[in-house]
Design a protein around this motif. Structure first.
Motif, mmCIF file in Angstrom:
data_model
loop_
_atom_site.group_PDB
_atom_site.id
_atom_site.type_symbol
_atom_site.label_atom_id
_atom_site.label_comp_id
_atom_site.label_asym_id
_atom_site.label_seq_id
_atom_site.Cartn_x
_atom_site.Cartn_y
_atom_site.Cartn_z
ATOM 1 N N PHE A 9 52.037 -39.962 -13.789
ATOM 2 C CA PHE A 9 51.302 -40.923 -12.970
ATOM 3 C C PHE A 9 51.031 -42.186 -13.771
ATOM 4 O O PHE A 9 50.672 -42.114 -14.950
ATOM 5 N N ASP A 10 51.138 -43.315 -13.097
ATOM 6 C CA ASP A 10 50.660 -44.578 -13.649
ATOM 7 C C ASP A 10 49.123 -44.556 -13.483
ATOM 8 O O ASP A 10 48.590 -43.760 -12.708
ATOM 9 N N GLY A 11 48.413 -45.414 -14.226
ATOM 10 C CA GLY A 11 46.955 -45.432 -14.131
ATOM 11 C C GLY A 11 46.406 -46.510 -13.200
ATOM 12 O O GLY A 11 45.909 -46.222 -12.102
ATOM 13 N N ASP A 12 46.532 -47.779 -13.617
ATOM 14 C CA ASP A 12 45.957 -48.901 -12.866
ATOM 15 C C ASP A 12 46.506 -48.984 -11.449
ATOM 16 O O ASP A 12 47.725 -49.078 -11.251
ATOM 17 N N ASP A 13 45.639 -48.958 -10.484
ATOM 18 C CA ASP A 13 45.970 -49.086 -9.060
ATOM 19 C C ASP A 13 46.790 -47.918 -8.521
ATOM 20 O O ASP A 13 47.282 -47.964 -7.391
ATOM 21 N N THR A 14 46.960 -46.876 -9.346
ATOM 22 C CA THR A 14 47.577 -45.644 -8.864
ATOM 23 C C THR A 14 46.494 -44.566 -8.850
ATOM 24 O O THR A 14 46.288 -43.885 -7.852
ATOM 25 N N LEU A 15 45.770 -44.431 -9.980
ATOM 26 C CA LEU A 15 44.694 -43.431 -10.058
ATOM 27 C C LEU A 15 43.312 -44.068 -9.967
ATOM 28 O O LEU A 15 42.351 -43.429 -9.562
ATOM 29 N N GLY A 178 53.720 -44.141 -8.940
ATOM 30 C CA GLY A 178 52.962 -45.341 -9.283
ATOM 31 C C GLY A 178 52.932 -46.381 -8.180
ATOM 32 O O GLY A 178 53.696 -46.299 -7.213
ATOM 33 N N ASN A 179 52.067 -47.356 -8.353
ATOM 34 C CA ASN A 179 51.875 -48.385 -7.322
ATOM 35 C C ASN A 179 52.834 -49.566 -7.469
ATOM 36 O O ASN A 179 52.955 -50.371 -6.554
ATOM 37 N N SER A 180 53.469 -49.683 -8.640
ATOM 38 C CA SER A 180 54.268 -50.884 -8.883
ATOM 39 C C SER A 180 55.764 -50.600 -8.867
ATOM 40 O O SER A 180 56.270 -49.819 -9.677
ATOM 41 N N SER A 183 57.214 -51.731 -12.319
ATOM 42 C CA SER A 183 56.942 -50.962 -13.543
ATOM 43 C C SER A 183 57.125 -49.459 -13.384
ATOM 44 O O SER A 183 57.453 -48.777 -14.343
ATOM 45 N N ASP A 184 56.842 -48.948 -12.183
ATOM 46 C CA ASP A 184 56.809 -47.491 -12.019
ATOM 47 C C ASP A 184 58.016 -46.943 -11.278
ATOM 48 O O ASP A 184 58.235 -45.744 -11.252
ATOM 49 N N VAL A 185 58.782 -47.816 -10.613
ATOM 50 C CA VAL A 185 59.903 -47.328 -9.794
ATOM 51 C C VAL A 185 61.253 -47.828 -10.332
ATOM 52 O O VAL A 185 62.098 -47.030 -10.726
HETATM 53 MG MG LIG Z 1 49.743 -49.739 -11.808
#
Ligand SMILES: [Mg+2]
Length: 232
Positions: A9-15, A178-180, A183-185
């Motif tokens: 999991f990503d942190g910011d805006d994901t968790l 993740g939300n981004s 960065s996450d996908v």
């Molecule tokens: Mg994020």
């Protein structure tokens, strides 16, 4: 799509919420600048974002770099006319952001606990300033279900490949959430791994990308939707 053994999991805006805090501060910054320059809010945002992006390579991601860039923008936009007392107002914006309570995204705890109980190995891969991220993770209270917590300076393809190699995880054993998209996908699917995109209500301009779902990438309406995906 199936849930692999390792779910990161990503942190910011994901968790936990993050961008809302930046956007709130940007509005306070614009309100302050309006007293000195006659510039539409949209252009002030653009100038601030330009400075921030220019400084990313020097300061990295996080609140401290953001605040320094904000002060720098104030000085530039006002042609150095901004009084020291207003810079004195801008610098504590960062302190307020750092001390702001961490607001966990709805369903995060339930999802992490359930996946952990289903024997998935959970990783947290968070980008940014080490001190700031560690503090947020601790204050979120979400650390216990995680097997690994990795704080990285950039979430790019090389970062994901390095982490998988370091811990001996095969490509088909790993899934990133993740939300981004940026960065996450994108870097994750470029590395040949699956990713689930869980959009947040606001996306930082720097992270904005347009893309369609594909064989390695699925957009989920929220974190809880992960629990409906079949495990491998
Ligand atoms: Mg994020």
């Amino acid at each position: 799509m199936v849930l692999s053994r390792v779910i990161a999991f990503d942190g910011d805006d994901t968790l936990w919420q993050n961008e809302t805090l930046f956007s709130m501060t940007q509005n306070r910054f614009c309100a302050l600048l309006t007293r000195h320059v006659d510039l539409p809010e949209r252009l002030m945002h653009a100038r601030q974002f330009d400075t921030e992006r220019r400084n990313l390579a020097v300061y990295g991601y996080g609140i401290k770099g953001f605040v320094l860039s904000t002060a720098e923008t104030a000085i530039e936009v006002t042609d150095r006319r901004i009084p020291a007392e207003d810079i004195q107002t801008i610098l504590p914006f960062g302190r307020t952001m750092i001390e702001h309570p961490v607001e966990v995204i709805q369903g995060a705890w339930e999802v992490l606990e359930t996946l952990c109980a289903r024997d998935h190995a959970l990783w947290l891969i968070s980008k940014g300033d080490l001190f700031g991220q560690e503090s947020k993770i601790a204050r979120s209270g979400l650390a216990p279900p995680f097997e690994r917590i990795e704080i990285v300076s950039e979430e790019d393809q090389a970062t994901y490949e390095r982490l998988l190699a370091r811990y001996g995880v095969d490509l088909d054993e790993f899934l990133m959430v993740g939300n981004s998209l940026r960065s996450d996908v994108l870097p994750v699917i470029a590395a040949g791994v699956q990713a689930v995109h869980v959009p947040y209500q606001i996306t930082w301009e720097h992270e904005t990308v347009e893309m369609e779902d594909g064989p390695f990438h699925w957009t989920a309406p929220n974190l809880r939707a992960l629990l409906d995906i079949r495990s491998a």
